[in-house]
Scaffold this motif. Structure first.
Motif, mmCIF file in Angstrom:
data_model
loop_
_atom_site.group_PDB
_atom_site.id
_atom_site.type_symbol
_atom_site.label_atom_id
_atom_site.label_comp_id
_atom_site.label_asym_id
_atom_site.label_seq_id
_atom_site.Cartn_x
_atom_site.Cartn_y
_atom_site.Cartn_z
ATOM 1 N N LEU A 287 0.832 -1.205 0.000
ATOM 2 C CA LEU A 287 0.000 0.000 0.000
ATOM 3 C C LEU A 287 0.869 1.259 0.000
ATOM 4 O O LEU A 287 0.579 2.230 -0.690
ATOM 5 N N SER B 86 1.236 3.990 -2.905
ATOM 6 C CA SER B 86 1.085 5.410 -2.587
ATOM 7 C C SER B 86 2.247 6.214 -3.162
ATOM 8 O O SER B 86 2.061 7.293 -3.731
ATOM 9 N N TYR C 120 -3.215 6.937 7.038
ATOM 10 C CA TYR C 120 -4.535 6.810 6.416
ATOM 11 C C TYR C 120 -4.879 8.080 5.645
ATOM 12 O O TYR C 120 -5.512 8.031 4.599
ATOM 13 N N ASN D 106 -3.123 7.889 2.371
ATOM 14 C CA ASN D 106 -3.868 7.029 1.436
ATOM 15 C C ASN D 106 -5.054 7.762 0.834
ATOM 16 O O ASN D 106 -5.361 7.605 -0.352
ATOM 17 N N SER E 202 -3.726 10.054 -1.799
ATOM 18 C CA SER E 202 -3.373 9.275 -2.987
ATOM 19 C C SER E 202 -4.631 8.937 -3.795
ATOM 20 O O SER E 202 -4.615 8.981 -5.031
#
Length: 337
Positions: free
Chosen positions: A234, A238, A316, A319, A322
């Motif tokens: 992840l 990103s 978070y 994310n 992104s």
């Protein structure tokens, strides 16, 4: 934390922001110069660190280059007062004033100090140097610029930024040359209007802040760290998304301001300049994709036992940004509906 806030640092940070406001709201060149000097003297305590020799060296180099640019700027504004009526001399002085301001922001061909200083700074100081420290020179440049000279500088920035990225192993230097390449877009925006420059600058600052925060969060300074670290996919995704967004690939939000600048440049018939800017952006994108692709595909089995769990609430948020970057083109099409 991204930045340790003690009372000294907070004070100098406040003075740094305040000095920019002094410069951009001043009604005389001398007032602008005073703002630039306060800015310089407030940034040096932020970047100098007695425990880190590289940071101390960077602060000294920064002081020398900025003070030379300030002396030149003061000398040229005094010359401007004497030769205000003489058109030919005025043309020459505008080039000289532009040169000292370009030196302050780390633009090519006065960029040689920039990658060296970036190498000695922390990610937070790099973020300030690449974003906030460019505001004052840009605003002052918009008051009094020589169009033909700026066009040459734009082309030089685009080419040097793209060539400098080649064979870089340091992430900080990579970001420095990326900043030089983005300067070419910002200079072409400021030739058209200050609002267009501000629009591009806000998007650029957002992308740079994301990259600097990601690298800070993972304590990364060199490319091989992207390969060796057994990172969460992840995080790698990103990084890939934000790299591509910074390069200006169409589905991402980084392309949106570039697209608008391209439209304005076409309306003003700067076809050769657009061609060079787009070609150099392609070279930048090639290197960004190569880095991202390598970091995703490399998986060292012998390092499988090193597990990196980043327990950070802000991750978070990264994310989410992104995700915003991916949906950038959808958002940007709403602007034109």
């Amino acid at each position: 934390m991204f930045f340790t806030l003690n009372s000294n640092k907070m004070f100098f940070l406040f003075i740094l922001f305040f000095s920019t406001l002094i410069s951009i709201s001043s009604n005389s060149w001398f007032g602008c110069w005073i703002g630039l000097e306060i800015n310089l003297l407030s940034f040096i305590p932020l970047i100098s660190n007695p425990q880190n020799l590289l940071a101390s060296e960077a602060s000294l180099k920064y002081f020398l280059t900025q003070s030379i640019a300030s002396i030149n700027f003061l000398f040229y504004i005094l010359l401007n007062l004497f030769f205000m009526k003489n058109f030919e001399m005025n043309n020459m002085i505008s080039i000289l004033i532009n040169s000292s301001l370009l030196m302050k922001m780390g633009s090519a061909p006065f960029h040689f100090w920039f990658p060296n200083i970036v190498e000695g700074l922390s990610w937070f100081n790099n973020f300030i140097l690449m974003t906030w420290q460019k505001i004052t020179p840009f605003i002052l440049l918009s008051y009094f610029f020589n169009k033909n000279f700026i066009i040459i500088i734009i082309i030089m920035n685009a080419i040097i930024g793209a060539i400098g990225v080649m064979n870089q192993s340091s992430l900080r230097k990579l970001m420095a040359f990326s900043s030089i390449n983005n300067l070419s877009w910002m200079l072409s925006a400021i030739m058209i209007s200050e609002n267009l420059w501000l629009f591009y600058f806000l998007f650029y600052s957002l992308l740079i802040s994301i990259m600097c925060f990601l690298f800070y969060m993972m304590n990364m300074f060199f490319l091989n760290q992207l390969f060796f670290m057994n990172l969460n996919y992840l995080i790698k995704l990103s990084l890939l998304i934000n790299f591509l967004s910074l390069g200006g690939l169409p589905p991402f939000i980084g392309f949106f301001p570039k697209w608008i600048i391209i439209n304005f440049l076409i309306n003003n018939n700067y076809y050769l300049m657009i061609f060079i800017l787009i070609m150099m952006s392609l070279i930048m994108l090639f290197f960004y994709i190569r880095i991202s692709y390598s970091s995703i595909m490399f998986n060292y089995l012998k390092l499988k036992w090193i597990k990196i769990n980043i327990k950070n609430k802000l991750f978070y948020f990264m994310n989410f940004i992104s995700l915003l970057s991916i949906s950038g083109m959808i958002i940007s099409t709403f602007f034109f509906m």
